[in-house]
Design a protein around this motif. Structure first.
Motif, PDB file in Angstrom:
ATOM      1  N   ALA A 139       1.204  -1.186  -0.209  1.00  9.78           N
ATOM      2  CA  ALA A 139       0.351  -0.452  -0.143  1.00  9.78           C
ATOM      3  C   ALA A 139       0.656   1.428  -0.104  1.00  9.78           C
ATOM      4  N   ALA A 140       1.879   1.516   0.813  1.00  9.74           N
ATOM      5  CA  ALA A 140       2.648   2.390   0.691  1.00  9.74           C
ATOM      6  C   ALA A 140       2.956   2.259  -0.492  1.00  9.74           C
ATOM      7  N   LEU A 142       6.201   5.566  -1.878  1.00  7.16           N
ATOM      8  CA  LEU A 142       6.670   6.024  -0.993  1.00  7.16           C
ATOM      9  C   LEU A 142       7.977   4.632  -1.728  1.00  7.16           C
ATOM     10  N   THR A 143       8.949   4.931  -1.376  1.00  6.06           N
ATOM     11  CA  THR A 143      10.011   3.521  -1.362  1.00  6.06           C
ATOM     12  C   THR A 143      10.272   2.764   0.371  1.00  6.06           C
ATOM     13  N   VAL A 144       9.763   2.139  -0.118  1.00  6.13           N
ATOM     14  CA  VAL A 144       9.574   1.439   1.593  1.00  6.13           C
ATOM     15  C   VAL A 144      10.316  -0.326   1.323  1.00  6.13           C
ATOM     16  N   LEU A 154      10.766   4.962   4.176  1.00  6.72           N
ATOM     17  CA  LEU A 154       9.424   4.286   5.410  1.00  6.72           C
ATOM     18  C   LEU A 154      10.503   2.372   5.619  1.00  6.72           C
ATOM     19  N   VAL A 155      10.542   2.405   6.417  1.00  6.34           N
ATOM     20  CA  VAL A 155      10.915   1.118   7.074  1.00  6.34           C
ATOM     21  C   VAL A 155       9.579   0.219   7.915  1.00  6.34           C
ATOM     22  N   VAL A 156       9.367  -1.199   7.119  1.00  9.40           N
ATOM     23  CA  VAL A 156       8.044  -1.157   8.207  1.00  9.40           C
ATOM     24  C   VAL A 156       8.221  -2.387   9.399  1.00  9.40           C
ATOM     25  N   VAL A 157       8.375  -2.702   9.900  1.00 15.74           N
ATOM     26  CA  VAL A 157       9.502  -3.713  10.964  1.00 15.74           C
ATOM     27  C   VAL A 157       8.481  -4.082  11.596  1.00 15.74           C
ATOM     28  N   VAL A 182      -8.475  -0.826   6.728  1.00 14.27           N
ATOM     29  CA  VAL A 182      -7.724  -0.308   7.555  1.00 14.27           C
ATOM     30  C   VAL A 182      -7.145   1.225   7.409  1.00 14.27           C
ATOM     31  N   ASN A 183      -7.115   2.278   8.187  1.00 13.10           N
ATOM     32  CA  ASN A 183      -6.878   3.518   8.344  1.00 13.10           C
ATOM     33  C   ASN A 183      -5.722   3.599   7.913  1.00 13.10           C
ATOM     34  N   VAL A 184      -4.659   3.958   6.585  1.00 11.84           N
ATOM     35  CA  VAL A 184      -3.759   3.690   6.026  1.00 11.84           C
ATOM     36  C   VAL A 184      -3.204   4.444   6.653  1.00 11.84           C
TER      37      VAL A 184
END
Length: 481
Positions: free
Chosen positions: A25-26, A31-33, A127-130, A471-473
């Motif tokens: 989604a990001a 975005l680069t994620v 962004l980094v999603v952990v 989800v409220n992304v």
């Protein structure tokens, strides 16, 4: 803030898929994620472009980001070798094997590698999603923690707590987690998600409000069950299921106790022309299976003993006598030979164990570990296979004169003199659509046209759509910024 972290009220609440969906989604927002998991425990590993290994879930999440997996995405990987011990992989390379009781004292030596890997990603991506591991509610493991709140504190990163309503008690899961966290850890939690709802989500409105009122945490959504999850690679062997019944040709795979790198099975499970049956402990191998697969294993001799304890060795001989085909991949390949020797006790007590005798080879375990992405050419069909190798041990014998494939001109694998038993060290072979179709046709299994890579991409897009709906992304991404 450098990113956002999804933790769970327990294991298997769906964190891995939610991270993949949020990453996609990001990415679709421009975005680069990148994904990140400080510590993972899994025998389902992926080989990275920088010559290491990480958990398969992080490889899937990398795909959701449009990236090739690298070791920084999962700096600590624990690969269970027994009920009490695991191999510790640090930034892609084997470090040592340790007992579970000794691991807590080793974590202080590992936090530096974890933060180093995270900072490298954080310096490159928007962004980094952990993804956390297990649950922060396991406060007996809080000292020296590097997987959940210990990492979140070190990285100063906001946490979203995810509960699993499908298993029941989600109100207690989330409120109870807050109750046992210390105040500093609880302060990092920016909100919660409720995952795996079946039915009408509005029926949970009162429960959702109760959680928010009791905890003071805002809710970011109630996520219905994602029906396409079976099309995406499973990380945990407990999640392994047979594919949906298609009326196609039956292929059986043995669910070994230390099954490893079982993403080999995903293209077969998703293929509409194949009925993949995962044979579990206490179940016989189906008599009408056209092909039986012995998959990879983290502990080959131990799993060979497990195979015999289920009576599968007898079933395999009967399958073979009926004219059935057998494929062994990696550890399964080693089991098909006459013997497996481990003179140095690399996978357990030193010694030699007789194999199943369906291939004329002998295997000797060595300390050298082959860990590489591999392009091979299948000799029967001349089709290319882009896969990977991740194994210890050398296999030699007369059936090696009939190789399965070549890698840079070197013979790989073995085929029996009758042509119905095949062994290979190549993982990921069935992801190659042209090879899969040609090889199965050689066994008399005529699968329908199916593009595995496209199916996974479509499932990731559907997952992102699912999260955007429920989800409220935007609010989650705003937390990360």
């Amino acid at each position: 803030m450098p990113g956002i972290m999804l933790q769970g009220t327990g294991s298997n609440v769906g964190k891995s898929l939610l991270v993949a969906g949020l990453c996609r989604a990001a990415r679709r927002r421009g975005l680069t994620v990148a994904p990140f998991k400080p510590q993972n425990m899994s025998n389902n590993a992926a080989v990275t472009k920088d010559g290491g290994e990480i958990g398969r879930a992080q490889a899937l999440q990398a795909l959701a980001c449009g990236l090739t997996p690298i070791t920084d995405m999962n700096p600590i990987l624990l690969k269970p070798e027994s009920d009490q011990g695991a191999q510790i992989v640090v930034q892609g390379q084997r470090w040592k094997t340790a007992k579970a009781r000794d691991y807590a004292s080793l974590k202080l030596q590992l936090i530096g590698a974890v933060i180093e890997s995270f900072q490298r990603l954080n310096a490159v991506y928007d962004l980094v999603v952990v993804e956390g591991a297990g649950s922060p509610a396991e406060i007996n493991l809080r000292a020296n923690d590097i997987a959940n709140m210990g990492f979140a504190q070190a990285a100063d990163i906001p946490v979203i707590l995810t509960g699993d309503i499908d298993r029941g008690g989600v109100i207690a899961q989330i409120i109870g987690t807050q109750a046992v966290l210390d105040s500093a850890d609880a302060a990092l939690v920016a909100g919660f998600l409720v995952n795996k709802f079946r039915g009408d989500p509005s029926l949970f409105d009162d429960g959702y409000q109760m959680i928010s009122q009791r905890t003071g945490w805002p809710g970011f959504g109630v996520i219905p069950w994602f029906d396409h999850a079976w099309r995406l690679p499973a990380e945990d062997a407990l999640d392994l299921t047979s594919g949906p019944s298609t009326g196609g040709v039956k292929i059986a795979c043995l669910t070994l106790s230390r099954i490893a790198n079982f993403d080999d099975l995903d293209p077969l499970k998703s293929d509409p022309g194949i009925d993949l049956v995962m044979v579990r402990a206490g179940e016989p191998i189906p008599a009408d299976a056209r092909l039986v697969i012995l998959p990879g294993s983290k502990s080959t001799r131990a799993d060979l003993a497990y195979l015999r304890a289920q009576g599968w060795d007898i079933d395999l001989q009967a399958h073979y006598r009926r004219g059935g085909h057998v494929l062994g991949i990696c550890g399964g390949y080693q089991m098909l030979g006459h013997s497996i020797s481990d003179p140095d006790g690399i996978e357990g007590p030193a010694g030699t164990m007789p194999g199943l005798g369906l291939l004329d080879i002998h295997t000797v375990m060595t300390s050298d570990k082959r860990l590489t992405r591999t392009r091979a050419r299948h000799l029967g069909s001349e089709q290319l296979i882009d896969g990977y190798e991740i194994h210890i041990g050398r296999s030699e014998g007369a059936d090696r004169s009939r190789p399965f494939a070549t890698v840079h001109g070197v013979n790989e694998g073995a085929i029996s003199s009758c042509g119905r038993v095949t062994g290979t060290y190549l993982h990921g072979l069935f992801s190659a659509d042209a090879f899969r179709t040609a090889w199965l046709a050689g066994l008399g299994i005529y699968a329908r046209p199916y593009n595995h890579a496209r199916s996974v991409e479509e499932a990731l897009d559907a997952l992102a759509d699912h999260m955007e709906t429920h989800v409220n992304v935007p609010a989650l991404l705003a937390l990360a910024r």
